[in-house]
Design an enzyme around this catalytic site. Structure first.
Site, PDB file in Angstrom:
ATOM      1  N   TRP A   1     -20.110  13.954  13.700  1.00 13.46           N
ATOM      2  CA  TRP A   1     -19.171  13.885  12.318  1.00 13.46           C
ATOM      3  C   TRP A   1     -19.345  14.651  11.187  1.00 13.46           C
ATOM      4  O   TRP A   1     -20.785  14.671  10.807  1.00 13.46           O
ATOM      5  CB  TRP A   1     -19.248  12.334  12.030  1.00 13.46           C
ATOM      6  CG  TRP A   1     -18.435  11.328  12.939  1.00 13.46           C
ATOM      7  CD1 TRP A   1     -17.512  11.864  13.999  1.00 13.46           C
ATOM      8  CD2 TRP A   1     -18.316   9.989  13.036  1.00 13.46           C
ATOM      9  NE1 TRP A   1     -16.843  10.732  14.614  1.00 13.46           N
ATOM     10  CE2 TRP A   1     -17.508   9.525  14.011  1.00 13.46           C
ATOM     11  CE3 TRP A   1     -19.093   9.122  11.931  1.00 13.46           C
ATOM     12  CZ2 TRP A   1     -17.171   8.206  14.130  1.00 13.46           C
ATOM     13  CZ3 TRP A   1     -18.747   7.740  12.371  1.00 13.46           C
ATOM     14  CH2 TRP A   1     -17.967   7.351  13.317  1.00 13.46           C
TER      15      TRP A   1
ATOM     16  N   THR B   1       0.852  -1.348  -0.026  1.00 17.94           N
ATOM     17  CA  THR B   1       0.085   0.037   0.038  1.00 17.94           C
ATOM     18  C   THR B   1       0.782   1.201  -0.103  1.00 17.94           C
ATOM     19  O   THR B   1       2.157   1.197   0.673  1.00 17.94           O
ATOM     20  CB  THR B   1      -0.989   0.128   1.225  1.00 17.94           C
ATOM     21  OG1 THR B   1       0.075   0.262   2.367  1.00 17.94           O
ATOM     22  CG2 THR B   1      -1.603  -1.163   1.385  1.00 17.94           C
TER      23      THR B   1
ATOM     24  N   LYS C   1     -14.380  15.703  13.265  1.00 21.67           N
ATOM     25  CA  LYS C   1     -15.243  15.810  14.617  1.00 21.67           C
ATOM     26  C   LYS C   1     -15.433  17.022  15.147  1.00 21.67           C
ATOM     27  O   LYS C   1     -14.652  17.537  15.897  1.00 21.67           O
ATOM     28  CB  LYS C   1     -14.724  14.605  15.384  1.00 21.67           C
ATOM     29  CG  LYS C   1     -14.828  13.232  15.017  1.00 21.67           C
ATOM     30  CD  LYS C   1     -13.448  12.324  15.370  1.00 21.67           C
ATOM     31  CE  LYS C   1     -13.281  11.292  14.294  1.00 21.67           C
ATOM     32  NZ  LYS C   1     -12.002  11.208  13.782  1.00 21.67           N
TER      33      LYS C   1
ATOM     34  N   GLU D   1      -5.798  -4.041  -0.473  1.00 22.67           N
ATOM     35  CA  GLU D   1      -6.156  -5.280   0.435  1.00 22.67           C
ATOM     36  C   GLU D   1      -7.426  -6.188  -0.492  1.00 22.67           C
ATOM     37  O   GLU D   1      -7.616  -7.268  -0.045  1.00 22.67           O
ATOM     38  CB  GLU D   1      -6.566  -4.996   1.835  1.00 22.67           C
ATOM     39  CG  GLU D   1      -5.309  -4.580   2.590  1.00 22.67           C
ATOM     40  CD  GLU D   1      -5.223  -2.993   2.209  1.00 22.67           C
ATOM     41  OE1 GLU D   1      -5.555  -2.386   1.161  1.00 22.67           O
ATOM     42  OE2 GLU D   1      -4.748  -2.364   3.370  1.00 22.67           O
TER      43      GLU D   1
END
Ligand code: ADP
Length: 543
Positions: A446, A185, A441, A332
């Site tokens: 959120w 990654t 936040k 992944e």
């Protein structure tokens, strides 16, 4: 045995291309012009490359690294290692030298194949490589003409192939669960994490990419992956296209939106793939030079790697009659996991505006995979509102990181925890709200940075926008927007106008406290917005 248990391997894909599509074309843009050949030629050269590797002592389970652009030689490496039972490890050339050294040593690569233009990178790292014993330069030059360099022992790719066995015997006892590919990654935090792909994973992923209701890749397609071959196997495109015999157009070194547009026209490309920043760049060119490029052969531009802004999808459709196919995945997940395609009953009943809302979602789960979206209360309801973390499992989902402690936090009880926050609506369409670490936040609630960015990028004067959460003494965090204005509109637009434009779409407390105009948003090595660097620079704004 109720059914036969024959292995799903890359060898099968390669042989199929040679047997059924020998004369279908592969086009490769090189530094010195366009190179063309066929699957028949590609097959033969791939066997030659396998034979060379075998002579260098590469055997079952060994890793061979590549440091290369998207071209036909890289494609040969994609197949040569798997079909001989070895592993092709594609390395991201844009990583720092420290990360490249870490990756090559961690993977224990035996051989490094690299493009001539990337010699300076290899010169900067080779002394620190512990396991690489052989270097091969991918070039037309013969060994006598190779540049003077400290990289040794160094061989010339074409010369090696010319002297190699075109009938190299391929092993016929490979298991579909054998490893054959590897990718790390891109490291946004810490060292990159390695994922090993098996034959079975890549085979099934190729089949999934051909399904009519996913990307529908087929022999009729001419596919140009802008996405680099070091970024999750160019999203599996080289394998899928070879399975179907699609014409491949590989855009070579340092491709730009112009390069792509020229190749679309010359090669009658039908499908292309890349991250949203490349499409934003292309949109600007198409808007600037209407009618200059013929894009009529294109049936879809696959956009993945980051959220495709709704405004961008709309602009491509309305102004240029081009369709963005929005897909989601990660290293992944090999990567295809979600693809946005409209169900026929929605196609019939939705307004154009509602259809766009759907096109901007990451879409439906691809057949073969399983998914959960989970928060503290358990799996979230299919209401399009409740947020949770997206989890996957399935035959092309990694089971671990290669020799890495961080496996524990990500692969839990047989599920991959993506670190992406998502909602799912009553039809099953997933919308990625944000990466967990990018959510803002504020006052205990959120705020989705992705939603704000998409709204900002829908403004006609805005080229790119990124929103980050900045620590705030009262609200914990507050959103701060960074905006890049299009060249032609620079100096003609104020931050108040930009904020007014998005205000009707959000609750008041979502609106960023400030907009900063900058020349470009910092990007990751694969072209995504690098918000970490903005966060680092602005963390003390309110303190
Ligand atoms: P890196 O994590 O280094 O960027 P990957 O390419 O594996 O490398 O990135 C996967 C991540 O990219 C996903 O976890 C997700 O956050 C993001 N991503 C990929 N596709 C999309 C998409 N269509 N919409 C939103 N985010 C996406």
């Amino acid at each position: 045995m109720y059914m036969m248990d024959t292995p799903l391997t890359i060898t099968h894909i390669l042989r199929r291309a040679r047997n059924f599509f020998p004369n279908n074309e592969i086009v490769s843009r090189l530094a010195d012009g366009i190179f063309r050949y066929t699957y028949k030629d590609m097959y033969e050269r791939t066997l030659r490359l396998a034979s060379v590797m075998s002579e260098f002592g590469v055997s079952r389970g060994d890793k061979v690294a590549t440091l290369a652009w998207n071209d036909h030689r890289h494609l040969e490496a994609y197949f040569a290692m798997p079909v001989m039972g070895a592993i092709v490890h594609t390395v991201n050339m844009r990583l720092s030298p420290e990360h490249i050294i870490y990756i090559l040593n961690h993977a224990e690569d035996k051989v490094l194949l690299f493009d001539e233009s990337l010699l300076p990178i290899v010169e900067g790292v080779h002394e620190h490589l512990k396991t690489v014993k052989v270097f091969v330069m991918m070039t037309n030059k013969s060994s006598a003409d190779l540049p003077q360099t400290s990289v040794k022992p160094l061989y010339a790719y074409e010369e090696l192939l010319a002297g190699a066995d075109p009938n190299f015997p391929l092993p016929d006892d490979l298991s579909e669960n054998d490893p054959c590919g590897m990718c790390y990654t891109s490291a946004t935090t810490g060292n990159p994490k390695g994922v090993i792909y098996t034959h079975r994973a890549l085979f099934l992923h190729s089949m999934a990419s051909g399904l009519a209701d996913s990307l529908a890749l087929s022999e009729s397609d001419v596919v140009l992956p802008f996405v680099p071959m070091f970024h999750v196997n160019a999203w599996g495109i080289p394998y899928s296209c070879t399975m179907y015999g699609s014409k491949q157009v590989l855009p070579g070194p340092v491709p730009t939106p112009q390069t792509l547009l020229e190749l679309y026209e010359q090669e009658k490309v039908t499908v292309s793939a890349g991250v949203p920043t490349i499409w934003l760049g292309m949109l600007q060119i198409l808007d600037q030079f209407p009618g200059k490029y013929d894009t009529s052969s294109i049936r879809g531009l696959i956009s993945g790697g980051a959220a495709a802004p709704r405004g961008m999808i709309k602009a491509f459709k309305e102004r240029h009659n081009l369709t963005i196919l929005h897909a989601y995945g990660m290293t992944e997940t090999t990567p295809l996991a979600l693809a946005s395609r409209l169900k026929p009953h929605l196609e019939k009943k939705l307004t154009d505006d509602e259809k766009l809302d759907y096109a901007a979602t990451q879409g439906l789960l691809v057949p073969g995979l399983e998914m959960k979206i989970v928060n503290e209360q358990g799996e979230v309801p299919w209401d399009g509102k409740t947020m949770g973390e997206l989890w996957f499992r399935g035959p092309w989902i990694a089971g671990e990181y290669y020799k890495d402690e961080r496996t524990k936090g990500t692969f839990v009880d047989g599920w991959l925890h993506t670190g992406d926050v998502a909602t799912i609506n009553e039809e099953g369409y997933v919308r990625i709200v944000d990466r967990t670490k990018d959510l803002v936040k504020s006052g205990g609630e959120w705020i989705s940075s992705v939603d704000l960015e998409n709204a900002l990028m829908a403004h006609p004067a805005v080229l790119e926008a990124a929103v980050i959460g900045v620590p705030h003494p009262k609200w914990q965090e507050r959103p701060l927007a960074f905006v890049v204005i299009k060249e032609a509109q620079k100096g003609k637009i104020t931050k108040e106008e930009i904020l007014e434009f998005i205000t009707p779409q959000f609750a008041k407390w979502w609106i960023p406290d400030d907009v900063l105009f900058i020349d470009s948003i910092p990007k990751t090595t694969v072209g995504k917005f690098l918000k970490r660097s903005l966060r680092e620079d602005y963390q003390n704004l309110y303190n």
